[in-house]
Design an enzyme around this catalytic site. Structure first.
Site, PDB file in Angstrom:
ATOM      1  N   HIS A 200       0.841  -1.205   0.000  1.00 34.76           N
ATOM      2  CA  HIS A 200       0.000   0.000   0.000  1.00 34.76           C
ATOM      3  C   HIS A 200       0.878   1.258   0.000  1.00 34.76           C
ATOM      4  O   HIS A 200       0.862   2.052   0.940  1.00 34.76           O
ATOM      5  CB  HIS A 200      -0.929  -0.021   1.211  1.00 34.76           C
TER       6      HIS A 200
ATOM      7  N   ASP B  55      -3.456   7.192  -1.282  1.00 39.20           N
ATOM      8  CA  ASP B  55      -4.723   6.812  -1.915  1.00 39.20           C
ATOM      9  C   ASP B  55      -4.402   6.367  -3.338  1.00 39.20           C
ATOM     10  O   ASP B  55      -3.326   6.653  -3.873  1.00 39.20           O
ATOM     11  CB  ASP B  55      -5.701   7.993  -1.922  1.00 39.20           C
TER      12      ASP B  55
ATOM     13  N   ASN C 114      -4.185   3.197  -4.309  1.00 38.91           N
ATOM     14  CA  ASN C 114      -3.444   1.932  -4.339  1.00 38.91           C
ATOM     15  C   ASN C 114      -4.176   0.850  -5.121  1.00 38.91           C
ATOM     16  O   ASN C 114      -3.553   0.113  -5.890  1.00 38.91           O
ATOM     17  CB  ASN C 114      -3.189   1.449  -2.909  1.00 38.91           C
ATOM     18  N   GLY C 115      -5.488   0.732  -4.942  1.00 41.06           N
ATOM     19  CA  GLY C 115      -6.232  -0.317  -5.624  1.00 41.06           C
ATOM     20  C   GLY C 115      -6.173  -0.168  -7.131  1.00 41.06           C
ATOM     21  O   GLY C 115      -5.926  -1.139  -7.857  1.00 41.06           O
TER      22      GLY C 115
END
Length: 402
Positions: free
Chosen positions: A226, A230, A232-233
């Site tokens: 991670h 923000d 990361n996905g």
């Protein structure tokens, strides 16, 4: 420590000090003084050998991907664009970033749209840049990952200042908004992230592993690290197709694997969590299945694209050589366009272009996605619909395969 069933190492852990940067949340949030962070293993040199059944499933997935990418019918440009958009839209929806196809089309055209639509377009550009670089250099470099993240997050209202930067703060997944209390996963502390990323990219650079398994493990490891505050996905899922491109499974298309993950979102998250306990086979098998299904449904999308120009001609019957006829030849690769782009594609006078656009709109081939008279933008009806339809077909096939 390795999981006894697979030999793949379980994540370690460490207890570290914690203090909020401010005073937020509940008393428990404010009083928290230490947390347990996860320590992903170094994987660059680890061997992964799936069992015979999984080996067959991985080979089937790879063959299905190659069959899409080598489709001989001459629609690969149009198909590549459709699949790229399908993948990025589904990947955004996994993160609960969603917008209507009209909002998305307006954002693609550069017209001010809602925040979610703009974010979905940024995800499309980030995915495209990362895959293109992997195909050109046959490597996935840290700069490529950072550039994709910068493209994704540059206009984010909260995290733009972190765009293209590895985090220098502790993050966590789920639980409280104000501290890691109740978190599903607390990634490694920021000082370990650069070394872990270097190790991960060395793993992704190998050529002695099954490419689909390699992509699955690289993604799960990325999610465990991670490395960003923000995004990361979406970047982690882009890594899957970047590995496919680097390993030569694709050269012109993208596999919409995120649509398969979106179909069973909770299971996908659960399998990533299981990876941290050393259960690597389950995630690899699930990605192999999702990849094969996504590729099969993508070939059906290719069938549809091959039929559409003839269907449009039957619908509107344009005069040979007219601006309308020239537009019909170009629409498959330009599903969202304005009058200036249409003029560039046809070489016709602007007055003729507007006449052609009005005719195609009246015949139901295109529809305006802007509610104004100046700087209008049109979307190709069948192609905008196929963005959602393809994802829905993949989802239905995933659920039917359970």
């Amino acid at each position: 420590m390795a999981n006894a069933g697979t030999g793949w190492p379980v994540h370690g852990s460490r207890t570290v000090p914690w203090q909020q940067s401010g005073r937020h949340g509940t008393r428990a949030d404010r009083m928290l003084r230490e947390i347990t962070v996860s320590l992903p293993p170094m994987i660059a040199r680890l061997d992964y050998r799936p069992d015979p059944t999984l080996t067959v499933a991985l080979a089937d997935a790879a063959r299905a991907v190659i069959a899409v990418d080598t489709d001989p019918r001459g629609q690969l440009g149009a198909l590549g664009g459709l699949l790229l958009r399908t993948e990025s839209v589904s990947s955004s929806r996994i993160e609960q970033v969603d917008a209507s196809m009209d909002d998305y089309a307006r954002a693609v055209a550069g017209i001010r749209s809602n925040e979610s639509a703009s974010s979905m377009v940024a995800a499309t550009r980030a995915l495209g840049r990362m895959i293109e670089r992997a195909g050109t250099s046959r490597r996935i470099e840290l700069d490529d990952v950072l550039d994709a993240h910068r493209t994704l997050m540059a206009d984010d209202p909260v995290d733009a200042r972190y765009a293209g930067r590895v985090r220098d703060v502790q993050n966590w997944i789920s639980g409280s908004d104000h501290s890691p209390i109740g978190a599903v996963h607390v990634p490694p502390p920021p000082e370990l992230v650069p070394e872990l990323l270097e190790d991960l990219l060395a793993f992704a650079a190998r050529d002695d592993l099954d490419p689909v398994a390699q992509a699955a493990i690289a993604h799960a490891q990325f999610e465990s690290i991670h490395p960003f505050t923000d995004g990361n996905g979406r970047i982690g899922r882009a890594l899957i197709n970047a590995v496919f491109r680097r390993r030569g499974l694709t050269s012109r298309t993208v596999v919409p694997v995120a649509s398969a993950m979106l179909a069973e979102r909770d299971r996908y998250f659960s399998l990533v969590n299981g990876y941290r306990d050393g259960r690597v086979d389950a995630f690899v098998a699930d990605l192999a299945r999702g990849t094969r299904i996504a590729a099969i449904e993508s070939r059906r999308a290719a069938d549809r694209l091959a039929e559409l120009p003839g269907y449009w001609r039957e619908l509107t019957r344009p005069r040979a050589g007219s601006a309308a006829a020239k537009l019909l030849d170009a629409l498959a690769e330009h599903p969202i366009l304005g009058a200036e782009e249409a003029q560039s594609l046809t070489g016709a006078p602007l007055s003729s272009v507007y006449t052609a656009l009005d005719r195609l709109e009246a015949d139901g081939v295109i529809r305006q996605v802007t509610a104004r008279q100046r700087n209008r933008v049109w979307g190709v009806v069948d192609l905008l619909a196929e963005l959602d339809d393809l994802a829905a077909r993949i989802a239905a096939a995933v659920r039917a395969a359970e």
